[in-house]
Design a protein around this motif. Structure first.
Motif, PDB file in Angstrom:
ATOM      1  N   ARG A 208       0.764  -1.471  -0.064  1.00  0.00           N
ATOM      2  CA  ARG A 208      -0.063   0.016   0.020  1.00  0.00           C
ATOM      3  C   ARG A 208       0.814   1.325  -0.086  1.00  0.00           C
ATOM      4  N   THR A 209       2.215   1.105   0.143  1.00  0.00           N
ATOM      5  CA  THR A 209       3.053   2.377   0.009  1.00  0.00           C
ATOM      6  C   THR A 209       4.465   2.145  -0.926  1.00  0.00           C
ATOM      7  N   THR A 286       0.202 -11.217   8.027  1.00  0.00           N
ATOM      8  CA  THR A 286      -0.636 -10.016   8.784  1.00  0.00           C
ATOM      9  C   THR A 286      -0.046 -10.272  10.234  1.00  0.00           C
ATOM     10  N   GLU A 289       0.685  -7.154  11.892  1.00  0.00           N
ATOM     11  CA  GLU A 289       0.736  -6.246  10.720  1.00  0.00           C
ATOM     12  C   GLU A 289       1.536  -5.879   9.893  1.00  0.00           C
ATOM     13  N   ASP A 292       0.827  -5.092   4.666  1.00  0.00           N
ATOM     14  CA  ASP A 292      -0.433  -4.509   4.496  1.00  0.00           C
ATOM     15  C   ASP A 292      -0.928  -4.835   3.163  1.00  0.00           C
ATOM     16  N   TYR A 321      -5.990  -6.678  10.684  1.00  0.00           N
ATOM     17  CA  TYR A 321      -5.806  -5.708  10.741  1.00  0.00           C
ATOM     18  C   TYR A 321      -6.650  -4.751  11.759  1.00  0.00           C
ATOM     19  N   ARG A 323      -4.833  -2.197  13.839  1.00  0.00           N
ATOM     20  CA  ARG A 323      -4.292  -0.843  14.025  1.00  0.00           C
ATOM     21  C   ARG A 323      -4.131  -0.051  12.460  1.00  0.00           C
ATOM     22  N   ARG A 324      -3.666  -0.995  11.624  1.00  0.00           N
ATOM     23  CA  ARG A 324      -3.493  -0.344  10.423  1.00  0.00           C
ATOM     24  C   ARG A 324      -4.744   0.246   9.695  1.00  0.00           C
ATOM     25  N   TYR A 326      -7.780   0.760   7.496  1.00  0.00           N
ATOM     26  CA  TYR A 326      -8.424   0.126   6.217  1.00  0.00           C
ATOM     27  C   TYR A 326      -9.893   0.743   6.335  1.00  0.00           C
TER      28      TYR A 326
END
Length: 366
Positions: A208-209, A286, A289, A292, A321, A323-324, A326
């Motif tokens: 995702r990054t 995961t 986490e 992602d 997930y 904490r991350r 979504y």
């Protein structure tokens, strides 16, 4: 962007969960790494995805293999690999394991202890793994593998070279440079003037990054080797890389079904989305986490809202997930499907067999 072949396959409804792989994408990623590292020997880390068609495709392209044991050796040989292109990279071996590998034609071994070194067959090409800093990786090794430099020097006398691993999904090219400098200082102190330098795996992929491109890691390693030569540590080095994730992650999509969407008053302000696949059916990465996965919801385009993603088992750790952040469409409902993208690496090979009565992850190979 998915390959056209993956898009076509996913357009048809099938029972979930399943992983679908496009070996054509693996071939594309291999070609990209060949361009970025033209002088390196590439050994695919079989543990990332041991599907036979993936192995056959890589054999046809001239790739070698990093294997962890007898089962992976057998898979590679069945796919047509020359045993001379295999490296037994897992230094945790029981008595007789190295000898049996040698009987099948494997002659390269990575070691990190005197106890293992004593078990390696005569005439083996030995690479000594050195502990390096793996800060910046998604899953560091925390000292499980590798010898400290002073011990590595003792182990490496008479060896063919040195090895290191900067951690899985390593987003800092400078970690590769620092690891290479440490390993090459060990090689020089052990009297190896032109060592094999096995830089391991860890090349990252975009989830995702954004992550640095392979060329950034190639430049970092080139600079490190040049610095080691200028310092008089070595006269040169022959580079070996063990990509796993970088070759297969983007070749796979894991399609899950939505079992339930629940509000949890007093527990969480977000919706909880329970999928029919979780940490024990292929999504082990995961944990913490660490990875992602990008998520898409075919057929739903409502405004997104925050969610917690969880797996189907009765295990409290089976939450993907929390904490991350979504966000999924507000109209998401039980019976919908969710796609986890870039899921070709470390999914099918991590899936449990029978936990909570759930079967292994189904795999389709295009």
């Amino acid at each position: 962007m998915l390959s056209p072949a993956l898009d076509t396959f996913l357009a048809e409804a099938r029972p979930t969960p399943f992983l679908v792989l496009d070996p054509g994408v693996v071939a594309e990623r291999y070609a990209e790494l060949r361009v970025a590292f033209p002088q390196a020997e590439l050994l695919y880390a079989v543990k990332a995805c041991p599907e036979p068609e993936v192995l056959r495709r890589l054999v046809a392209l001239g790739c070698g293999f990093d294997v962890a044991g007898a089962e992976e050796i057998a898979l590679c040989l069945a796919a047509g690999a020359d045993p001379g292109t295999l490296c037994h990279g897992n230094p945790i071996r029981g008595p007789g394991a190295a000898a049996r590998a040698a009987e099948r034609g494997v002659h390269r071994f990575v070691t990190d202890s005197a106890e293992d070194l004593a078990l390696l067959p005569a005439g083996a090409q030995v690479l000594v793994r050195v502990v390096v800093v793996d800060e910046g990786s998604a899953t560091p090794f925390l000292g499980k593998f590798g010898a400290l430099p002073a011990e590595a020097v003792r182990l490496a006398r008479g060896a063919a070279g040195v090895a290191f691993h900067a951690g899985s999904q390593q987003v800092r090219p400078e970690a590769f440079a620092a690891g290479a400098r440490t390993a090459l200082r060990v090689a020089g102190a052990a009297g190896i003037r032109r060592p094999v330098l096995d830089a391991g795996g860890g090349l990252p992929v975009r989830y995702r990054t954004d992550v640095p491109p392979p060329e950034a890691y190639a430049a970092a390693l080139d600079e490190a080797v040049g610095a080691a030569v200028a310092a008089g540590d070595v006269d040169g080095a022959r580079l070996v890389l063990e990509p796993g994730r970088a070759l297969v992650a983007e070749a796979g999509v894991l399609r899950a079904g939505v079992l339930r969407v629940s509000r949890r008053p007093g527990i969480d302000h977000r919706r909880w989305v329970y999928l029919d696949v979780g940490r024990y059916q292929g999504l082990a990465e995961t944990e913490g986490e660490a990875i992602d996965y990008p998520v898409r919801v075919p057929g739903r385009d409502g405004p997104p809202g925050p969610v917690v993603l969880a797996g189907p088992t009765c295990d409290g750790d089976d939450v993907l997930y929390r904490r991350r952040p979504y966000a999924l469409p507000a109209d998401l409902a039980a019976g919908d499907v969710v796609d986890l993208l870039a899921a070709g690496a470390y999914t099918s090979s991590y899936a449990a067999v029978g936990f909570n009565g759930l079967p292994p992850l189904t795999v389709h190979v295009l």
